[in-house]
Structure formats: C-alpha cells, structure tokens
Enzyme design. Structure first.
Site, PDB file in Angstrom:
ATOM      1  N   LEU A 143       0.814  -1.217   0.000  1.00  0.00           N
ATOM      2  CA  LEU A 143       0.000   0.000   0.000  1.00  0.00           C
ATOM      3  C   LEU A 143       0.851   1.272   0.000  1.00  0.00           C
ATOM      4  CD1 LEU A 143      -3.115   0.080   0.398  1.00  0.00           C
ATOM      5  CD2 LEU A 143      -2.673   0.329   2.843  1.00  0.00           C
ATOM      6  N   HIS A 144       0.540   2.252  -0.830  1.00  0.00           N
ATOM      7  CA  HIS A 144       1.261   3.531  -0.788  1.00  0.00           C
ATOM      8  C   HIS A 144       0.410   4.667  -1.337  1.00  0.00           C
ATOM      9  CE1 HIS A 144       2.214   1.503  -4.604  1.00  0.00           C
ATOM     10  NE2 HIS A 144       2.354   2.699  -5.149  1.00  0.00           N
ATOM     11  N   TRP A 145       0.445   5.771  -0.622  1.00  0.00           N
ATOM     12  CA  TRP A 145      -0.245   6.977  -1.060  1.00  0.00           C
ATOM     13  C   TRP A 145       0.733   7.819  -1.875  1.00  0.00           C
ATOM     14  CZ3 TRP A 145      -1.723   4.683   3.395  1.00  0.00           C
ATOM     15  CH2 TRP A 145      -3.091   4.662   3.718  1.00  0.00           C
TER      16      TRP A 145
END
Ligand SMILES: [Zn+2]
Length: 187
Positions: A143-145
C-alpha cells in the site's frame, strides 16, 4: 457501399489511436521507466520492504520513518516533490490496516503534505491511493499513497497518464530540499 464506408471509418479510428498514443508517451526519453514498466529488470521481492530496512539517505530515497510509517521519494516522479507515504509493513489493502496504523499514516500523510507545500509552494496537490494493479498501482502488494504537487500551467491530468511531464528538478535536489523538513517532524 455502406459496408465499405463503415470499414474505412473503423480503419481511420484505429489509425488515429495508433498515432496518438505512442507520440504522447515518453518512453523513448525515459529508458529506466520502460524497463521498470515492462519488467525487463525485476526488483527482487518488494522494493518498499527493501527501502523499509534502510536509513534515510539520497541513495535509498527514504526521507522519513517512524515505528509504523515511512515517506519515500518516488523514483519516477510525475512532478517535482512527488512523494510516497506508506506503512512499513507489507500490507496490500487498506482494509488490513489496524486503526492505530491508519491514524499514524494519516498523520504522516498530513505532515508530508504540509512539508511539500512549504518547500514548493504549490497551487494544488493530488493525493491518492491506487489499491491493486487493476487500479493502476505499480507495486500493488504494498500500500502507498502518492502526494503529487501541482502547479498552474503544468497542464491537466493527461501528463500523469501519458508520462510526458518534464521534471525540472533531479531526485538529489528534491531529497536535499525535503530531508531537512522531515528531520524535524515527530509523528
Ligand atoms: Zn513490501
């Protein structure tokens, strides 16, 4: 007669697409990106999990980490100051994040946004999470923004898709600019 007209217009439409897409993409000017996208060079395991073990440095692109979260420069930025905010743990879905981790990540996301705004004085910003390869995530298992600063005149979202944006600042410069801010934050 009708058939042949339809045939022509279909062919015409296909020609237009072929002419538009290759010319709008930037693959020839960014060979490293080609290799990455086409997976000619496969990172061993998860690149974010490798970064997670490193200390903040220009070579790791790691700007900040605490117990739960970390901030990394995007190696293939869409604009100057393009950051990634992510959990240190290898988690693919937002739904698998525990509440405390989610809170911590949100705080780091907010602090990172404030830093980039202070450092670049942008007019706007795209903040987003692509969950899963189907949604466009380049590294779907971790997961990464994205935080992508935007300026008036950097045109619309199209360069984000076609990868035609010219990056004026090198990663080294971006790192040097942002690292002092991240040294000061405590989240
Ligand atoms: Zn990972």
């Amino acid at each position: 007669m009708k058939k042949s007209r339809a045939g022509r217009s279909h062919k015409q439409a296909r020609v237009d697409l072929e002419e538009i897409w290759p010319s709008e993409r930037d693959f020839m000017e960014r060979p490293a990106r080609i290799k990455y996208v086409r997976k000619l060079i496969k990172p061993k395991g998860c690149v974010f999990c490798e970064v997670e073990k490193k200390r903040p440095s220009k070579s790791s692109l790691l700007l900040y980490k605490n117990e739960i979260s970390m901030v990394v420069l995007n190696k293939y930025p869409y604009n100057n100051g393009h950051l990634l905010v992510l959990p240190r743990a290898h988690i693919a879905s937002l739904l698998d994040l525990e509440a405390a981790a989610y809170t911590n990540l949100s705080e780091v996301l907010k602090a990172s946004l404030a830093i980039v705004q202070d450092a670049y004085g942008f007019k706007g910003c795209n903040i987003g999470l692509n969950q899963g390869a189907t949604a466009g995530a380049g590294i779907p298992d971790h997961l990464h923004w994205h935080i992508i600063p935007r300026w008036l005149g950097d045109t619309n979202f199209f360069p984000l898709i076609a990868e035609t944006k010219v990056i004026a600042e090198g990663l080294d410069q971006t790192y040097e600019r942002l690292r002092p801010y991240f040294k000061k934050i405590k989240v």
